[in-house]
Design a protein around this motif. Structure first.
Motif, PDB file in Angstrom:
ATOM      1  N   LYS A  24       0.819  -1.207   0.000  1.00  0.00           N
ATOM      2  CA  LYS A  24       0.000   0.000   0.000  1.00  0.00           C
ATOM      3  C   LYS A  24       0.853   1.258   0.000  1.00  0.00           C
ATOM      4  CE  LYS A  24      -4.044   0.030   1.687  1.00  0.00           C
ATOM      5  NZ  LYS A  24      -4.745  -0.360   0.454  1.00  0.00           N
ATOM      6  N   GLY A  25       2.128   1.117   0.367  1.00  0.00           N
ATOM      7  CA  GLY A  25       3.060   2.215   0.207  1.00  0.00           C
ATOM      8  C   GLY A  25       2.765   3.442   1.037  1.00  0.00           C
ATOM      9  N   GLY A  26       2.666   3.333   2.332  1.00  0.00           N
ATOM     10  CA  GLY A  26       2.478   4.496   3.200  1.00  0.00           C
ATOM     11  C   GLY A  26       1.393   4.274   4.231  1.00  0.00           C
ATOM     12  N   THR A  27       0.940   5.373   4.813  1.00  0.00           N
ATOM     13  CA  THR A  27      -0.067   5.318   5.872  1.00  0.00           C
ATOM     14  C   THR A  27      -1.441   5.625   5.303  1.00  0.00           C
ATOM     15  OG1 THR A  27       1.544   6.001   7.523  1.00  0.00           O
ATOM     16  CG2 THR A  27      -0.763   6.256   8.098  1.00  0.00           C
ATOM     17  N   LEU A  28      -2.407   4.802   5.665  1.00  0.00           N
ATOM     18  CA  LEU A  28      -3.788   4.997   5.250  1.00  0.00           C
ATOM     19  C   LEU A  28      -4.514   5.774   6.339  1.00  0.00           C
ATOM     20  CD1 LEU A  28      -6.066   4.292   3.216  1.00  0.00           C
ATOM     21  CD2 LEU A  28      -6.493   2.251   4.586  1.00  0.00           C
ATOM     22  N   ALA A  79     -14.915   3.082   8.179  1.00  0.00           N
ATOM     23  CA  ALA A  79     -14.397   3.325   6.839  1.00  0.00           C
ATOM     24  C   ALA A  79     -14.126   2.002   6.145  1.00  0.00           C
ATOM     25  CB  ALA A  79     -13.124   4.160   6.901  1.00  0.00           C
ATOM     26  N   THR A  80     -13.713   2.047   4.872  1.00  0.00           N
ATOM     27  CA  THR A  80     -13.398   0.859   4.079  1.00  0.00           C
ATOM     28  C   THR A  80     -11.908   0.831   3.778  1.00  0.00           C
ATOM     29  OG1 THR A  80     -15.587   0.825   3.066  1.00  0.00           O
ATOM     30  CG2 THR A  80     -13.829  -0.373   1.922  1.00  0.00           C
ATOM     31  N   ILE A  81     -11.285  -0.340   4.015  1.00  0.00           N
ATOM     32  CA  ILE A  81      -9.858  -0.511   3.726  1.00  0.00           C
ATOM     33  C   ILE A  81      -9.724  -1.405   2.490  1.00  0.00           C
ATOM     34  CG2 ILE A  81      -7.658  -1.400   4.552  1.00  0.00           C
ATOM     35  CD1 ILE A  81      -8.581  -0.827   7.372  1.00  0.00           C
ATOM     36  N   PRO A  82      -9.177  -0.910   1.374  1.00  0.00           N
ATOM     37  CA  PRO A  82      -8.975  -1.746   0.182  1.00  0.00           C
ATOM     38  C   PRO A  82      -7.595  -2.429   0.213  1.00  0.00           C
ATOM     39  CG  PRO A  82      -8.527   0.533  -0.349  1.00  0.00           C
ATOM     40  CD  PRO A  82      -8.895   0.511   1.117  1.00  0.00           C
ATOM     41  N   GLU A 132      -7.419 -17.260   0.902  1.00  0.00           N
ATOM     42  CA  GLU A 132      -8.209 -16.425   1.798  1.00  0.00           C
ATOM     43  C   GLU A 132      -7.324 -15.284   2.281  1.00  0.00           C
ATOM     44  OE1 GLU A 132     -11.249 -17.829   5.022  1.00  0.00           O
ATOM     45  OE2 GLU A 132      -9.293 -17.601   5.999  1.00  0.00           O
ATOM     46  N   LEU A 133      -7.866 -14.066   2.220  1.00  0.00           N
ATOM     47  CA  LEU A 133      -7.127 -12.886   2.660  1.00  0.00           C
ATOM     48  C   LEU A 133      -7.644 -12.450   4.029  1.00  0.00           C
ATOM     49  CD1 LEU A 133      -5.060 -10.666   2.109  1.00  0.00           C
ATOM     50  CD2 LEU A 133      -6.860  -9.375   0.936  1.00  0.00           C
ATOM     51  N   ARG A 134      -6.732 -12.344   4.976  1.00  0.00           N
ATOM     52  CA  ARG A 134      -7.092 -11.938   6.327  1.00  0.00           C
ATOM     53  C   ARG A 134      -6.327 -10.668   6.696  1.00  0.00           C
ATOM     54  NH1 ARG A 134      -6.294 -17.726   9.539  1.00  0.00           N
ATOM     55  NH2 ARG A 134      -7.450 -19.033   8.037  1.00  0.00           N
ATOM     56  N   LEU A 135      -7.057  -9.737   7.339  1.00  0.00           N
ATOM     57  CA  LEU A 135      -6.433  -8.545   7.905  1.00  0.00           C
ATOM     58  C   LEU A 135      -6.479  -8.644   9.417  1.00  0.00           C
ATOM     59  CD1 LEU A 135      -7.732  -5.561   5.724  1.00  0.00           C
ATOM     60  CD2 LEU A 135      -5.821  -7.090   5.329  1.00  0.00           C
ATOM     61  N   THR A 136      -5.367  -8.340  10.041  1.00  0.00           N
ATOM     62  CA  THR A 136      -5.313  -8.334  11.499  1.00  0.00           C
ATOM     63  C   THR A 136      -4.716  -7.018  11.957  1.00  0.00           C
ATOM     64  OG1 THR A 136      -3.158  -9.433  11.434  1.00  0.00           O
ATOM     65  CG2 THR A 136      -5.092 -10.841  11.711  1.00  0.00           C
ATOM     66  N   PHE A 138     -12.400  -4.181   2.940  1.00  0.00           N
ATOM     67  CA  PHE A 138     -12.707  -4.606   4.303  1.00  0.00           C
ATOM     68  C   PHE A 138     -13.316  -3.427   5.065  1.00  0.00           C
ATOM     69  CE2 PHE A 138      -9.615  -7.565   2.806  1.00  0.00           C
ATOM     70  CZ  PHE A 138      -9.866  -8.754   3.467  1.00  0.00           C
ATOM     71  N   ASP A 139     -14.500  -3.661   5.676  1.00  0.00           N
ATOM     72  CA  ASP A 139     -15.141  -2.635   6.502  1.00  0.00           C
ATOM     73  C   ASP A 139     -14.471  -2.605   7.866  1.00  0.00           C
ATOM     74  OD1 ASP A 139     -16.929  -2.013   4.497  1.00  0.00           O
ATOM     75  OD2 ASP A 139     -18.358  -3.550   5.142  1.00  0.00           O
ATOM     76  N   ALA A 140     -13.969  -1.416   8.214  1.00  0.00           N
ATOM     77  CA  ALA A 140     -13.270  -1.262   9.486  1.00  0.00           C
ATOM     78  C   ALA A 140     -13.974  -0.215  10.334  1.00  0.00           C
ATOM     79  CB  ALA A 140     -11.817  -0.850   9.236  1.00  0.00           C
ATOM     80  N   SER A 141     -13.955  -0.422  11.650  1.00  0.00           N
ATOM     81  CA  SER A 141     -14.525   0.545  12.584  1.00  0.00           C
ATOM     82  C   SER A 141     -13.514   0.787  13.695  1.00  0.00           C
ATOM     83  CB  SER A 141     -15.845   0.038  13.160  1.00  0.00           C
ATOM     84  OG  SER A 141     -15.649  -1.188  13.850  1.00  0.00           O
ATOM     85  N   ALA A 142     -13.346   2.083  14.030  1.00  0.00           N
ATOM     86  CA  ALA A 142     -12.359   2.464  15.041  1.00  0.00           C
ATOM     87  C   ALA A 142     -13.042   2.799  16.356  1.00  0.00           C
ATOM     88  CB  ALA A 142     -11.557   3.652  14.546  1.00  0.00           C
TER      89      ALA A 142
END
Length: 759
Positions: free
Chosen positions: A575-579, A586-589, A604-608, A635-639
């Protein structure tokens, strides 16, 4: 009558004494001064009433000139040799001894003086009747050079070469059955890689196989000679699979094994011709197929059997053997045969071979030796129990052609010795019918193959021997007193053990196999990868790597390196940097790229999140990407709070194993604060107030316009009634007109019904 017989015997004795009378006195010997080479002896087996012709050369290896030299034939006076070991002993002797006998009279040839370093040819023709051959057996024949050196001053025997004549006139012995193995084996040539052209042309380590298949080449000679011999073909299926690959365009690695800059292979035409000739040669013939790529069974037994997966690979090599031979040669081979290198066996080798499905083990008599209780060479078959049979090849016959057969003298001696040994086997126990196996070296040279073919032909036409199939050798009745004791591991030859693949080699192979298993499960066309890699891993265990440990290691490493390259073609894009996430949700691609030539699926792709209490990321998502394409997954993310969080993206296979390298990136959550909300609310309030103010202004202006219109109307009426006097100077004929448009406001802008912008 008795007197006549006695007279005949006396006359025969006088004739024999006359034959043995020396033509020259053998007063002394300097038998290492001149080298005598026997380049040909014809016929191999002399016949009554015939003539033998001996041709060769003599070379003066001394410092003095040999004067008045002549070459003659000598027959040992003791008659036929009595044992196989006597043949070996006589062949190993270098100097002249009295047992070599006297030179036959009237059958020598005189040569010119022989200066130092000079070689001269000679030819001798001797009637068989002059040789003094009596009862059947093997006779020693010597060819010597006699001459004079100035420093000595009298004739000496300055050089001698011995060979052997098999004599079988009376006959009557039970013919010994001989099974000759004819091996078609070569070292690995194919790499695991293929070219990037449209045909996916295979890449070879070198083009040496093209030379072996060409006319006069080693493998071409093996086929051309073998098709006319009563032999059992022993084939490594990898060889014919490799040649089959050569029948189409192929590439060859560049200098130093460069796989990036390849050249065009040159052996396509010869490969096609060789396969055609081989198919014709083995049609309706007995063929034994070794496990694919001829795995080193001894190395597996001593170093690989405890490495998980190795024994399974050996079994796979056996299964692949049948399929390969049936596909390429259109015949069904015998595949339940194991052939450890040089026929050396121990208990662990037998165990490993049988575990892979082998019922017959080709051993050699110098490994599975005799106790010494037998006075003859026993039958090859030795039942070991459990349905396993050891076929013990005769060591002396099997090693007869391992030397330099390009030298005509070596070839002649080897053929004569081999044929003589087979007669001696029969004469050991002429009343017994026995079955003997001959298992030569795995990769005979062209000249060795020619010598073997000459000897096999002579033996099968001899009268004291017949040819037999391998199947017949397995079924032959074993000698009850023959040894069946398999030696322990400590008896395995040290020299052979030093050549074995190490345990670390098998560990590397299995590590690569494990990675391969994890890779092919994601492929839509698995065979395009599993087949070339699977066969390459089998080649990395080949017996032919003995003596080339460096080459074996390079071959293994190349397989692993290429697999790493391929698996890396399916990866997550950096991704080359900070999102930055502006908000609590928000949505993380994340994008997955597939640079392979086929689709991948089952991933299967997993985000942790590195801080689960800060950022909640959605569930894992399945991944399917077509070849040469990318796919972005969201990926739908919530903070839960603001801040910087590390997120890891990782691919997994269906069985939960990690695939490829993980990709990490930073996510910065910047949620809306209370201060920002107050600022926004204040701004909205100002907007409302501005709107109210403008509305009020518009309303007052509208009222003012109404008043002015009324006054204007009154003035108009007044003028109509009597406004022509012009007392105040207004409204006269010279008064200016009012503007038609609206009046400007305080800012100088024209008033409109809707404001152009908000102040």
């Amino acid at each position: 009558m008795a007197a006549l017989l006695a007279g005949a015997s006396l006359f025969a004795g006088l004739l024999q004494a006359q034959v043995a009378t020396p033509a020259h006195a053998d007063t002394t010997s300097g038998s290492r001064t001149v080298k005598v080479s026997l380049d040909s002896l014809s016929p191999t087996v002399p016949v009554k009433g015939g003539t033998i012709t001996v041709s060769g050369t003599v070379t003066n290896s001394g410092k003095e000139t040999v004067t008045a030299p002549h070459v003659g034939v000598r027959m040992a006076e003791v008659g036929p040799l009595t044992s196989r070991s006597a043949i070996s002993t006589a062949a190993a002797r270098t100097g002249y001894v009295k047992g070599d006998g006297y030179e036959l009279t009237d059958h020598e040839t005189t040569l010119k003086d022989l200066p130092s370093g000079i070689t001269r040819p000679f030819t001798l023709k001797v009637p068989v009747s002059a040789l003094g051959l009596g009862k059947d057996g093997v006779y020693q024949l010597g060819v010597s050079l006699t001459g004079r050196l100035r420093s000595v001053g009298f004739d000496q025997i300055l050089g001698i070469q011995r060979t052997f004549l098999p004599w079988y006139r009376t006959g009557g012995a039970k013919a010994t059955q001989y099974t000759f193995l004819w091996p078609l084996i070569d070292r690995p040539h194919l790499t695991v890689r293929s070219d990037s052209d449209d045909q996916q042309s295979p890449i070879f380590l070198d083009d040496d196989l093209a030379k072996a298949l060409a006319p006069g080449g080693r493998l071409r000679q093996m086929v051309e000679l073998g098709r006319d011999l009563p032999v059992t073909w022993v084939i490594d299926p990898d060889l014919i699979a490799t040649v089959d690959a050569m029948t189409k365009p192929y590439r060859v690695a560049g200098a130093g094994g460069d796989l990036e800059h390849t050249t065009t292979g040159t052996g396509t035409a010869d490969a096609n011709q060789w396969l055609l000739e081989l198919k014709a040669a083995v049609a309706d013939r007995e063929v034994v197929a070794l496990p694919f790529a001829d795995p080193d069974i001894a190395s597996i037994a001593h170093h690989g059997r405890n490495v998980s997966g190795t024994l399974g690979d050996l079994k796979n090599a056996t299964d692949l053997s049948t399929k390969t031979v049936e596909t390429v040669l259109d015949i069904t081979p015998d595949t339940d045969v194991a052939w450890p290198v040089e026929g050396a066996v121990d208990s662990s080798i037998i165990d490993v071979a049988t575990s892979a499905g082998a019922d017959q083990i080709i051993a050699r008599s110098d490994s599975l030796g005799e106790s010494g209780s037998l006075s003859y060479t026993p039958t090859a078959a030795r039942p070991l129990g459990g349905g396993t049979t050891a076929l013990v090849a005769d060591s002396v016959l099997s090693k007869a052609f391992q030397g330099d057969m390009l030298n005509a003298g070596n070839e002649t001696l080897a053929v004569q010795k081999y044929v003589s040994q087979t007669l001696m086997v029969t004469m050991q126990a002429p009343e017994k019918k026995r079955s003997i196996l001959v298992a030569p070296q795995r990769m005979p040279t062209a000249s060795q193959a020619q010598a073997m073919a000459e000897a096999i032909t002579a033996v099968t036409e001899s009268g004291w021997a017949d040819s037999a199939t391998f199947a017949a050798a397995v079924k032959a009745t074993p000698d009850p007193d023959a040894s069946r004791t398999v030696p322990s591991g400590s008896a395995y030859p040290t020299a052979l053990r030093k050549q074995e693949l190490a345990t670390s080699a098998f560990q590397t192979i299995q590590a690569t196999q494990t990675r391969l298993n994890g890779f092919v499960v994601i492929l839509s066309v698995q065979g395009r990868v599993s087949v070339p890699f699977g066969t390459a891993l089998l080649r990395s265990m080949s017996t032919q790597w003995r003596g080339d440990s460096g080459g074996a290691e390079d071959f293994r490493d190349a397989i692993g390196t290429y697999l790493t390259e391929l698996t890396g073609l399916v990866h997550i894009l950096d991704k080359g940097g900070t999102l930055t996430l502006s908000g609590r949700s928000a949505t993380i691609p994340v994008t997955v790229k597939n640079e392979l030539g086929q689709a991948v699926t089952g991933l299967e792709l997993r985000l942790t999140s590195g801080q689960d209490n800060n950022l909640d990321i959605g569930d894992p998502q399945p991944v399917t990407v077509e070849g040469g394409h990318t796919r972005s997954l969201k990926f739908d993310a919530s903070a839960k709070r603001n801040g910087l969080t590390t997120v890891t993206a990782q691919l997994y296979t269906k069985d939960g194993a990690r695939y490829g390298d993980a990709m990490t990136f930073q996510v910065n959550v910047t949620s809306i604060t209370s201060t920002v909300m107050l600022v926004i609310a204040g701004g909205l309030l100002l907007l409302v107030l501005a709107g109210v103010r403008m509305y009020s202004q518009r309303k007052r202006r509208a009222a003012a316009d109404t008043t002015e219109d009324a006054e204007d109307a009154e003035d108009a009426d007044s003028d109509a009634d009597g406004g022509t006097d012009g007392d105040n100077g207004e409204g006269g004929d010279n008064a200016p007109e009012k503007p038609a448009g609206p009046a400007p406001d305080a800012s100088g802008s024209a008033r409109t019904s809707n404001p152009a912008h908000i102040q």
